[in-house]
Design an enzyme around this catalytic site. Structure first.
Site, mmCIF file in Angstrom:
data_model
loop_
_atom_site.group_PDB
_atom_site.id
_atom_site.type_symbol
_atom_site.label_atom_id
_atom_site.label_comp_id
_atom_site.label_asym_id
_atom_site.label_seq_id
_atom_site.Cartn_x
_atom_site.Cartn_y
_atom_site.Cartn_z
ATOM 1 N N ARG A 10 0.848 -1.190 0.000
ATOM 2 C CA ARG A 10 0.000 0.000 0.000
ATOM 3 C C ARG A 10 0.884 1.241 0.000
ATOM 4 N NH1 ARG A 10 -0.975 2.638 5.070
ATOM 5 N NH2 ARG A 10 -2.659 4.178 5.021
ATOM 6 N N ARG B 263 -9.008 16.244 7.666
ATOM 7 C CA ARG B 263 -7.642 16.240 8.195
ATOM 8 C C ARG B 263 -7.242 17.647 8.603
ATOM 9 N NH1 ARG B 263 -4.599 11.749 7.205
ATOM 10 N NH2 ARG B 263 -5.590 10.152 5.912
#
Length: 357
Positions: free
Chosen positions: A33, A74
Site C-alpha cells: 500500500r 484532516r
C-alpha cells in the site's frame, strides 16, 4: 468462499529500499500500500522504482494499492510537529499557522495553533469531543466562533501531532467531496506506476463508489480494483449497498474505533465480516495488527491472536501500516504476519474445523 490470502505491507521510510522490500516479498508479502494522504504519487517514484526492482529480482508481481485522501477530514500543514500535553489549550483556525498567529495575536493560544478545514466550524460547539490522528489525541472544544472560523479546545489526551493527521468530531458526519483535487491528480499517473488497486477512505454510500468508478473509467483505468474502506457509521449502515460496487471491503479499524466505542468495535468487525462472507465479497482487516512491533521485535500474544482470528473469520487480506512504513522492524513484522496467518490457514483447513470458506 475459497480464496488466496493476500498480505500487504505499507511503503514508507522504513520500508522503501530494494533490500528491505525484497526480503518482505520473500517472506510472503503479496502486495503493498502507498498512503497518499500526505504525499503525491510522483514524489514516491524512487520508492516505486525500488519496489519494481525488488519484485523483478525474485520474479514476483506484487499488487500496488493507492490509499487516497478521499472524504476524510484532516488538519492542515503545521510549521513543526506539536507536542500537546494534557491540559494544554489549542487554537483551531481555518487559516494557515502564520495567518492564525496574526489572528490570535492577543490570545493565550498562540503557541499551539492547528489549521483545520473551514467545513468543521458550523458543526463545532463547546463541549464536543475532537479526536486527532486516529483518536490518539483527544480534545474538548471550549469556545467557538463560527463567523471567524476559529475555536479553542483543551487537550484531554496528549501526544505529538504531525501535519495532515485525521480529525473527527464525535457525533458529526461532514459531507466532503468523494475525491480531492490531489486524488484526481494521483490517479492520472496510476497507469504509469503499475497501480493495481485503489483504496477509497471513509466510504459513506454507493454514490462514493460510483464516482470513483466513473473517474477511473474516464482515465482509462477501469481494470483497477476498488477497495472500499469502512471507517464510519455511514459505511457500516450502508454496507450491503456497497458490496456490488467494489472489489473488496476494508475493515479499517483506526477511524472505525473512533466512530464506535472501542468496546463495541470487535462486534462491528465481526458483523462486517459475516455480511461479506454471506455475500461472497472478499474483505481485508487492517490497523494495529502488530502495533507493538513498531518499536519492539517481538509481538504481543494478543496481536498474533488478532491475526489468527481475522483469518479464521474469513479475511481475504491482511495489511500492515505503520509497522512497515515507519516501524523499526518492518521485515520482522511481515514475517510475523505471514507465519501467523499461514498457521491460521492450516488450522482452518483441518477436517475438525466446522466452517468452510
Amino acid at each position: 468462499m475459497k480464496h488466496t490470502l493476500k498480505l500487504y505491507g505499507t511503503l514508507g521510510p522504513a520500508a522503501c529500499t530494494k533490500e528491505t522490500l525484497q526480503e518482505m516479498l520473500r517472506l510472503g508479502m503479496t502486495g503493498i500500500r502507498l498512503n497518499l494522504s500526505h504525499s503525491k504519487l510522483e514524489d514516491c517514484a524512487e520508492w516505486l522504482h525500488n519496489l519494481r526492482t525488488a519484485s523483478e529480482a525474485i520474479r514476483i508481481v506484487p499488487d500496488l494499492l493507492l490509499d487516497l485522501q478521499g472524504p476524510e477530514v484532516r488538519i492542515g500543514v503545521l510549521d513543526a510537529p506539536l507536542v500537546l500535553e494534557n491540559g494544554d489549550s489549542v487554537f483551531f483556525t481555518a487559516g494557515s499557522p502564520s495567518f492564525a498567529k496574526e489572528n490570535a495575536a492577543n490570545s493565550p493560544f498562540t503557541k499551539q495553533i492547528i489549521p483545520v478545514p473551514p467545513e468543521i466550524f458550523p458543526h463545532l460547539s463547546a463541549g464536543q469531543t475532537i479526536r486527532l490522528d486516529d483518536g490518539k489525541i483527544i480534545l474538548q472544544a471550549e469556545q467557538t466562533d463560527r463567523d471567524a472560523l476559529c475555536a479553542t479546545a483543551r487537550v484531554n489526551t496528549g501526544g505529538t501531532l504531525f501535519s495532515r493527521k485525521s480529525l473527527s468530531i464525535d457525533g458529526v458526519s461532514l459531507r466532503l467531496p468523494t475525491l480531492t483535487k490531489q486524488d484526481k491528480e494521483n490517479l492520472s499517473h496510476a497507469s504509469r506506476f503499475g497501480v493495481t488497486g485503489v483504496m477509497l477512505p471513509f466510504v459513506r454510500d454507493a454514490d462514493d463508489l460510483f464516482y470513483l468508478k466513473q473517474t477511473l473509467m474516464q482515465l482509462g483505468l477501469a481494470h483497477i480494483r476498488i477497495f472500499a474502506k469502512i471507517e464510519n457509521r455511514a459505511g457500516v449502515e450502508q454496507l450491503s449497498s456497497l458490496l456490488p460496487h467494489c472489489d473488496e471491503i476494508v475493515i479499517a479499524r483506526g477511524d472505525l474505533g473512533n466512530a464506535y466505542p472501542l468496546s463495541k468495535l470487535p462486534a462491528v468487525q465481526k458483523d462486517i465480516a459475516r455480511t461479506c462472507l454471506l455475500a461472497k465479497k472478499p474483505f481485508m482487516v487492517v490497523t494495529q495488527m502488530l502495533a507493538s512491533m513498531e518499536t519492539h521485535p517481538i509481538p504481543t500474544r494478543a496481536e498474533v491472536s488478532d491475526i489468527f482470528n481475522a483469518v479464521m473469520d474469513g479475511a481475504s487480506s491482511l495489511m500492515l501500516t505503520g509497522e512497515t512504513a515507519a516501524g523499526q522492524y518492518p521485515v520482522q513484522a511481515m514475517k510475523t504476519l505471514a507465519d501467523t496467518s499461514y498457521e491460521a490457514l492450516r488450522y482452518r483447513m483441518q477436517p475438525r474445523f466446522p466452517f468452510a470458506f
